[in-house]
Design a protein around this motif. Sequence first.
Motif, PDB file in Angstrom:
ATOM      1  N   ASP A   1       0.798  -1.218   0.000  1.00 40.44           N
ATOM      2  CA  ASP A   1       0.000   0.000   0.000  1.00 40.44           C
ATOM      3  C   ASP A   1       0.831   1.268   0.000  1.00 40.44           C
ATOM      4  O   ASP A   1       0.313   2.343  -0.244  1.00 40.44           O
ATOM      5  CB  ASP A   1      -0.902   0.035   1.243  1.00 40.44           C
ATOM      6  CG  ASP A   1      -1.851  -1.151   1.247  1.00 40.44           C
ATOM      7  OD1 ASP A   1      -2.198  -1.607   0.147  1.00 40.44           O
ATOM      8  OD2 ASP A   1      -2.218  -1.595   2.332  1.00 40.44           O
ATOM      9  N   THR A   2       2.113   1.155   0.310  1.00 45.07           N
ATOM     10  CA  THR A   2       2.908   2.373   0.469  1.00 45.07           C
ATOM     11  C   THR A   2       3.520   2.799  -0.857  1.00 45.07           C
ATOM     12  O   THR A   2       4.344   2.093  -1.424  1.00 45.07           O
ATOM     13  CB  THR A   2       4.001   2.163   1.527  1.00 45.07           C
ATOM     14  OG1 THR A   2       3.375   1.708   2.725  1.00 45.07           O
ATOM     15  CG2 THR A   2       4.742   3.454   1.815  1.00 45.07           C
ATOM     16  N   ASP A   3       3.102   3.978  -1.321  1.00 42.09           N
ATOM     17  CA  ASP A   3       3.653   4.535  -2.556  1.00 42.09           C
ATOM     18  C   ASP A   3       4.800   5.472  -2.155  1.00 42.09           C
ATOM     19  O   ASP A   3       4.558   6.592  -1.704  1.00 42.09           O
ATOM     20  CB  ASP A   3       2.551   5.307  -3.300  1.00 42.09           C
ATOM     21  CG  ASP A   3       3.104   6.096  -4.471  1.00 42.09           C
ATOM     22  OD1 ASP A   3       4.253   5.833  -4.887  1.00 42.09           O
ATOM     23  OD2 ASP A   3       2.380   6.980  -4.962  1.00 42.09           O
ATOM     24  N   HIS A   4       6.038   4.993  -2.305  1.00 47.55           N
ATOM     25  CA  HIS A   4       7.153   5.796  -1.799  1.00 47.55           C
ATOM     26  C   HIS A   4       7.465   7.002  -2.690  1.00 47.55           C
ATOM     27  O   HIS A   4       8.292   7.832  -2.335  1.00 47.55           O
ATOM     28  CB  HIS A   4       8.397   4.920  -1.583  1.00 47.55           C
ATOM     29  CG  HIS A   4       9.156   4.611  -2.836  1.00 47.55           C
ATOM     30  ND1 HIS A   4       9.018   3.428  -3.499  1.00 47.55           N
ATOM     31  CD2 HIS A   4      10.047   5.340  -3.538  1.00 47.55           C
ATOM     32  CE1 HIS A   4       9.785   3.435  -4.564  1.00 47.55           C
ATOM     33  NE2 HIS A   4      10.425   4.586  -4.620  1.00 47.55           N
TER      34      HIS A   4
ATOM     35  N   ASN B   1       9.532  11.307   1.539  1.00 50.15           N
ATOM     36  CA  ASN B   1       8.975  10.067   1.006  1.00 50.15           C
ATOM     37  C   ASN B   1       8.950   9.023   2.112  1.00 50.15           C
ATOM     38  O   ASN B   1       9.929   8.876   2.847  1.00 50.15           O
ATOM     39  CB  ASN B   1       9.818   9.549  -0.167  1.00 50.15           C
ATOM     40  CG  ASN B   1       9.910  10.555  -1.294  1.00 50.15           C
ATOM     41  OD1 ASN B   1      10.971  11.121  -1.541  1.00 50.15           O
ATOM     42  ND2 ASN B   1       8.811  10.814  -1.957  1.00 50.15           N
ATOM     43  N   TYR B   2       7.832   8.320   2.217  1.00 50.51           N
ATOM     44  CA  TYR B   2       7.719   7.247   3.209  1.00 50.51           C
ATOM     45  C   TYR B   2       7.608   5.915   2.476  1.00 50.51           C
ATOM     46  O   TYR B   2       6.706   5.728   1.664  1.00 50.51           O
ATOM     47  CB  TYR B   2       6.501   7.486   4.112  1.00 50.51           C
ATOM     48  CG  TYR B   2       6.368   6.457   5.202  1.00 50.51           C
ATOM     49  CD1 TYR B   2       7.401   6.251   6.117  1.00 50.51           C
ATOM     50  CD2 TYR B   2       5.221   5.679   5.330  1.00 50.51           C
ATOM     51  CE1 TYR B   2       7.295   5.296   7.123  1.00 50.51           C
ATOM     52  CE2 TYR B   2       5.097   4.730   6.334  1.00 50.51           C
ATOM     53  CZ  TYR B   2       6.145   4.549   7.221  1.00 50.51           C
ATOM     54  OH  TYR B   2       6.047   3.596   8.223  1.00 50.51           O
ATOM     55  N   TYR B   3       8.544   5.016   2.753  1.00 53.23           N
ATOM     56  CA  TYR B   3       8.604   3.722   2.064  1.00 53.23           C
ATOM     57  C   TYR B   3       7.808   2.648   2.795  1.00 53.23           C
ATOM     58  O   TYR B   3       7.727   1.511   2.322  1.00 53.23           O
ATOM     59  CB  TYR B   3      10.064   3.260   1.935  1.00 53.23           C
ATOM     60  CG  TYR B   3      10.914   4.091   0.994  1.00 53.23           C
ATOM     61  CD1 TYR B   3      11.235   5.414   1.299  1.00 53.23           C
ATOM     62  CD2 TYR B   3      11.386   3.564  -0.198  1.00 53.23           C
ATOM     63  CE1 TYR B   3      12.018   6.178   0.435  1.00 53.23           C
ATOM     64  CE2 TYR B   3      12.171   4.316  -1.070  1.00 53.23           C
ATOM     65  CZ  TYR B   3      12.482   5.624  -0.741  1.00 53.23           C
ATOM     66  OH  TYR B   3      13.244   6.374  -1.592  1.00 53.23           O
ATOM     67  N   GLY B   4       7.286   2.969   3.985  1.00 57.71           N
ATOM     68  CA  GLY B   4       6.606   1.953   4.793  1.00 57.71           C
ATOM     69  C   GLY B   4       7.597   0.919   5.283  1.00 57.71           C
ATOM     70  O   GLY B   4       8.804   1.173   5.350  1.00 57.71           O
ATOM     71  N   LYS B   5       7.086  -0.261   5.631  1.00 59.43           N
ATOM     72  CA  LYS B   5       7.957  -1.330   6.145  1.00 59.43           C
ATOM     73  C   LYS B   5       8.785  -1.892   5.004  1.00 59.43           C
ATOM     74  O   LYS B   5       8.239  -2.364   4.015  1.00 59.43           O
ATOM     75  CB  LYS B   5       7.100  -2.435   6.748  1.00 59.43           C
ATOM     76  CG  LYS B   5       6.344  -1.994   7.978  1.00 59.43           C
ATOM     77  CD  LYS B   5       5.490  -3.126   8.514  1.00 59.43           C
ATOM     78  CE  LYS B   5       4.666  -2.617   9.695  1.00 59.43           C
ATOM     79  NZ  LYS B   5       3.664  -3.580  10.115  1.00 59.43           N
ATOM     80  N   ILE B   6      10.095  -1.855   5.164  1.00 62.97           N
ATOM     81  CA  ILE B   6      10.974  -2.410   4.123  1.00 62.97           C
ATOM     82  C   ILE B   6      11.572  -3.743   4.562  1.00 62.97           C
ATOM     83  O   ILE B   6      12.369  -4.325   3.843  1.00 62.97           O
ATOM     84  CB  ILE B   6      12.090  -1.423   3.708  1.00 62.97           C
ATOM     85  CG1 ILE B   6      12.980  -1.063   4.898  1.00 62.97           C
ATOM     86  CG2 ILE B   6      11.503  -0.158   3.069  1.00 62.97           C
ATOM     87  CD1 ILE B   6      14.338  -0.532   4.479  1.00 62.97           C
ATOM     88  N   LEU B   7      11.198  -4.186   5.762  1.00 63.41           N
ATOM     89  CA  LEU B   7      11.714  -5.457   6.290  1.00 63.41           C
ATOM     90  C   LEU B   7      10.552  -6.315   6.769  1.00 63.41           C
ATOM     91  O   LEU B   7       9.602  -5.798   7.356  1.00 63.41           O
ATOM     92  CB  LEU B   7      12.642  -5.189   7.484  1.00 63.41           C
ATOM     93  CG  LEU B   7      14.005  -4.591   7.194  1.00 63.41           C
ATOM     94  CD1 LEU B   7      14.616  -4.024   8.465  1.00 63.41           C
ATOM     95  CD2 LEU B   7      14.928  -5.655   6.602  1.00 63.41           C
ATOM     96  N   PRO B   8      10.633  -7.639   6.562  1.00 67.45           N
ATOM     97  CA  PRO B   8       9.629  -8.511   7.163  1.00 67.45           C
ATOM     98  C   PRO B   8       9.771  -8.473   8.689  1.00 67.45           C
ATOM     99  O   PRO B   8      10.862  -8.189   9.201  1.00 67.45           O
ATOM    100  CB  PRO B   8       9.964  -9.898   6.609  1.00 67.45           C
ATOM    101  CG  PRO B   8      11.340  -9.817   6.070  1.00 67.45           C
ATOM    102  CD  PRO B   8      11.674  -8.385   5.828  1.00 67.45           C
ATOM    103  N   LEU B   9       8.674  -8.757   9.377  1.00 63.07           N
ATOM    104  CA  LEU B   9       8.618  -8.602  10.834  1.00 63.07           C
ATOM    105  C   LEU B   9       9.765  -9.296  11.571  1.00 63.07           C
ATOM    106  O   LEU B   9      10.379  -8.713  12.459  1.00 63.07           O
ATOM    107  CB  LEU B   9       7.260  -9.111  11.350  1.00 63.07           C
ATOM    108  CG  LEU B   9       7.038  -9.020  12.852  1.00 63.07           C
ATOM    109  CD1 LEU B   9       7.060  -7.559  13.321  1.00 63.07           C
ATOM    110  CD2 LEU B   9       5.720  -9.682  13.238  1.00 63.07           C
ATOM    111  N   GLU B  10      10.073 -10.541  11.183  1.00 63.86           N
ATOM    112  CA  GLU B  10      11.114 -11.300  11.915  1.00 63.86           C
ATOM    113  C   GLU B  10      12.479 -10.622  11.761  1.00 63.86           C
ATOM    114  O   GLU B  10      13.280 -10.602  12.696  1.00 63.86           O
ATOM    115  CB  GLU B  10      11.225 -12.746  11.411  1.00 63.86           C
ATOM    116  CG  GLU B  10       9.926 -13.515  11.339  1.00 63.86           C
ATOM    117  CD  GLU B  10       9.107 -13.161  10.112  1.00 63.86           C
ATOM    118  OE1 GLU B  10       9.590 -13.438   8.999  1.00 63.86           O
ATOM    119  OE2 GLU B  10       8.005 -12.585  10.248  1.00 63.86           O
TER     120      GLU B  10
END
Length: 202
Positions: A7-10, A22-31
């Motif tokens: 959903d994040t449009d960087h 610019n916000y890239y949102g989460k760039i890493l999986p949770l673990e």
Amino acid sequence: MTLFDFDTDHTKNWLPKDGMVNYYGKILPLEHANAYFDDLLKTIAWQQDEVVIYGKRIRTKRKVAWYGDRAFKYTYANTTKKALPWPQTLIALKALTEQHTKATYNACLLNLYHTGNEGMSWHCDAEPDLKKEAPIASLSFGAQRKFSFKHKQTKERVDIFLEHGSLLLMTGSTQTHWLHSLPPTKKVTSPRINLTFRTITT
Ligand SMILES: O=C(O)CCC(=O)C(=O)O
Ligand SMILES: [Fe+2]
């Protein structure tokens, strides 16, 4: 768009004018984000920050650390810090940030906020040691916190919630025209770590 946050449009600019965020949102999986948080908490040389306000030397509850390509000196809030050499974790996170933002960095300031009681007041990152208008990339781990921008003249406000494992980029004239802050909040009781990758003039 990334594999982890569709959903994040960087490419969106969160500022209405005079700069770019610019916000890239989460760039890493949770673990992976969890593992980085634990690793940073343990391995970074966290120190209480010292700032001089109205001539008084004050120790903040917030902890900081400063790393770089060389033993760069960096002065802000009337105190000077000398950069430590990159540990393995920061080399990996710097590479990841450089890939996403298509820019390079030579230093990193880290902040550890133990709870929502700790924050950072309004400021811009435009110290003379920093390369003018170079991008500043911000990685966040741990508690989600609100990050606020305020236009220096018009006082317009923009708020962004920075998620665990997320990336934010400030470029162009953002630091010239906008202040930013991490407001304290009673809603958050868990810790947050933030990394800002920067370019020191050499
Ligand atoms: O913790 C944050 O998200 C921001 C930190 C910050 O603005 C800074 O280190 O200059
Ligand atoms: Fe900042």
